[in-house]
Design an enzyme around this catalytic site. Sequence first.
Site, PDB file in Angstrom:
ATOM      1  CG  ASP A  89      -1.741   1.206   1.383  1.00  0.00           C
ATOM      2  OD1 ASP A  89      -2.348   1.634   0.386  1.00  0.00           O
ATOM      3  OD2 ASP A  89      -1.778   1.769   2.493  1.00  0.00           O
TER       4      ASP A  89
ATOM      5  CG  ASP B   1      -1.792   7.669   0.391  1.00  0.00           C
ATOM      6  OD1 ASP B   1      -1.028   8.642   0.438  1.00  0.00           O
ATOM      7  OD2 ASP B   1      -2.400   7.317  -0.639  1.00  0.00           O
TER       8      ASP B   1
ATOM      9  CG  ASN C  78      -2.916   1.902   6.331  1.00  0.00           C
ATOM     10  OD1 ASN C  78      -2.795   1.798   5.110  1.00  0.00           O
ATOM     11  ND2 ASN C  78      -3.614   2.874   6.903  1.00  0.00           N
TER      12      ASN C  78
END
Length: 306
Positions: A142, A144, A253
């Site tokens: 990922d 961000d 996240n």
Amino acid sequence: MNSSPITQVSNPNDSLNHSSTNLIPSSHNSLNNYPQKSVKGNRKKKGSIINKLFCCFVPSNDQNNGNNINTDNGASNNDKLQQQKQYNQQQQQQYNQHQQQQQQQQQQQQYINKDSSQQNGEIPLMVPMIPRHVGLKTLVLDLDETLVHSSFKPVHNPDFIVPVEIEGTIHQVYVVKRPFVDDFLRAIAEKFEIVVFTASLAKYADPVLDFLDTGRVIHYRLFRESCHNHKGNYVKDLSRLGRDLKSTIIVDNSPSSYLFHPENAIPIDSWFDDKDDRELLDLLPLLDDLIKVEDVRLVLDESRNN
């Protein structure tokens, strides 16, 4: 669904997320740190039942048909009891190994069925592996709050600033790199086929990756249009990558991002501004271990369920 070019979780310390501009929407909260592997407790219970069965059984003796355990070469009762205990332990170990093998076979079959059910004839998001990547596992990262944190609000000493056009207006996006991200990318560069899969738009994420990936170790970039819209969430469907799922890992996240394939996921805490963060470095030993296993799901799924 989000119309913002950036998809990220809420920073509890950032009041910008509640401003009238509403440029940075919130998403799901992150999971806790990656759990350690452990042995499932229910196996012990099964073993205790077998122990009860074996405790009343003594291997038969050709001479006395097992009816006398006190007259074999003059051995004492203690010796016989010790032999019986060792025999029971061996039987218990064999039983446990058999149960574990059966469980792994059933789990692998579930994965195969799941993989087959998700193949819908769509063209894969990525072309076949190039020759130098054949045999490597695919690592999906990922962007961000996993590798970087971005803000429309000016921040002190950003690593880079990216101009993004929104509804005809140019906005400056201030980007800060997560601690040790450069070391992390260098460490995994030759060990994996590396993919960055983000739910953000390409007009923001592409220039960010141009700044971030100075060593050009990222082999694929996938953006919001490659995500699956599932009940208002941007889900990263790993079955569409065109890669073997037993050799595919995602680090993210946001749990909603790997909703379809939690058994392939390594959760990571969201990062905003903690200068002492070491999560990326802490991932490296685990990733090195996963390189050696045939099916990463057997390891990650077991750890997730314990």
